[in-house]
Design a protein around this motif. Structure first.
Motif, mmCIF file in Angstrom:
data_model
loop_
_atom_site.group_PDB
_atom_site.id
_atom_site.type_symbol
_atom_site.label_atom_id
_atom_site.label_comp_id
_atom_site.label_asym_id
_atom_site.label_seq_id
_atom_site.Cartn_x
_atom_site.Cartn_y
_atom_site.Cartn_z
ATOM 1 N N ARG A 1 3.827 6.561 2.173
ATOM 2 C CA ARG A 1 4.678 7.434 2.986
ATOM 3 C C ARG A 1 3.886 8.198 4.031
ATOM 4 O O ARG A 1 4.375 9.180 4.582
ATOM 5 C CB ARG A 1 5.421 8.405 2.073
ATOM 6 N N ALA B 1 4.313 0.725 0.162
ATOM 7 C CA ALA B 1 5.715 1.044 0.442
ATOM 8 C C ALA B 1 6.617 0.028 -0.250
ATOM 9 O O ALA B 1 7.686 0.373 -0.787
ATOM 10 C CB ALA B 1 5.959 1.046 1.948
ATOM 11 N N ASN C 1 -0.651 0.145 3.586
ATOM 12 C CA ASN C 1 0.583 0.929 3.705
ATOM 13 C C ASN C 1 1.800 0.086 3.326
ATOM 14 O O ASN C 1 2.664 0.514 2.554
ATOM 15 C CB ASN C 1 0.782 1.428 5.139
ATOM 16 N N ASN D 1 0.507 15.270 0.793
ATOM 17 C CA ASN D 1 1.867 15.300 1.346
ATOM 18 C C ASN D 1 2.816 15.633 0.210
ATOM 19 O O ASN D 1 2.446 15.647 -0.953
ATOM 20 C CB ASN D 1 2.233 13.989 2.058
ATOM 21 N N ILE E 1 6.388 14.618 -1.468
ATOM 22 C CA ILE E 1 7.447 13.608 -1.527
ATOM 23 C C ILE E 1 8.778 14.280 -1.816
ATOM 24 O O ILE E 1 8.864 15.141 -2.674
ATOM 25 C CB ILE E 1 7.122 12.567 -2.610
ATOM 26 N N GLU F 1 7.156 0.874 -3.922
ATOM 27 C CA GLU F 1 8.165 1.904 -4.177
ATOM 28 C C GLU F 1 9.581 1.348 -4.028
ATOM 29 O O GLU F 1 10.479 1.716 -4.786
ATOM 30 C CB GLU F 1 7.925 3.104 -3.266
#
Length: 248
Positions: A151, A165, A161, A246, A248, A168
């Protein structure tokens, strides 16, 4: 057993890529909760054997099983071997992964394909292989290792990346379809963790840019895996273990 640690006595767990780093920490944590462990490896036989020895020395049961989990035939053979030697698999942790640092100008089709095969396709193959047994018993726990890069911009490359992704998305898709069968499917998304694979991150002083001011420890990721393994009401979620890089 201390509060917060699931009771996994009589459960069989398979952790892919468990000879070192995060996978090793997860295998040891699950064994500490009572599970019998299948320690998957591809090349590092001696290190996988050492993980098995650690578990056995603490009174647990474990085997090492070699397989390239991005290859369907090897996954099928691995599952068959685990079931013959330990029993049917109750807990699957899809941890095997690769993360070669590569800028967009140097990224090749071959490296892109390899990264998606190891990081994403392997999770699909292993999940498909264990689901029939979990559905028949109406109990199962599947945990997929994602990344903060799923993300965010990340430091490894766009191939990484994309693979994480995808992990998920795979997690949410399976979770929605197997929850009524007593199976939970979650992802754990580490940020920069102090492992062998993190050497490039150490060189770039990434720890100084994290809110907590340090890299994470593999055991801290394992704690999150234990948490979702022990909770039957958490599914389809991504648990961030990233030191605040970060939210989520």
């Amino acid at each position: 057993m201390p509060a917060g640690i699931p009771h996994l006595n009589d459960r069989i767990a398979l952790v892919t890529g468990a000879s070192r780093g995060i996978g090793r920490a997860i295998a040891l944590a699950l064994a500490g909760a009572g599970a019998a462990l299948a320690v998957n490896y591809r090349q590092r036989e001696a290190e996988a054997a050492h993980v098995v020895a650690q578990i056995e020395s603490a009174g647990g049961r474990a085997i090492a099983v070699r397989a390239d989990v991005s290859a369907a035939d090897e996954v099928a053979h691995m599952i068959d071997e685990v079931e013959k030697r330990l029993g049917v698999i109750d807990v699957l942790v899809n941890n095997a992964g690769t993360g070669t640092v590569c800028d967009i100008d140097a990224l090749t089709e071959a490296e892109f394909d390899r990264t998606l095969a190891v990081n994403l396709k392997s999770a699909f193959l292993c999940t498909q292989a264990v689901l029939p047994g979990m559905r028949a018993r109406r109990w199962g726990r599947i945990v997929n290792l994602s990344s903060a890069a799923a993300r965010g911009g990340g430091l490894v490359g766009v191939h990484y990346n994309a693979s994480k992704a995808g992990v998920e998305g795979l997690t949410r898709g399976y979770a929605a379809r197997v929850a009524r069968d007593g199976i939970t499917v979650n992802a754990v998304a580490p940020g920069p963790i102090d492992t062998e694979m993190a050497a490039p991150l150490k060189a770039s002083n990434v720890a100084e840019r994290l809110p907590v001011g340090r890299l994470g420890e593999a055991d801290e990721v394992a704690q999150a895996v234990l948490m979702v393994t022990g909770n039957a009401f958490v599914t389809g979620q991504t648990i961030a273990v990233n030191g605040g890089v970060n939210f989520i």
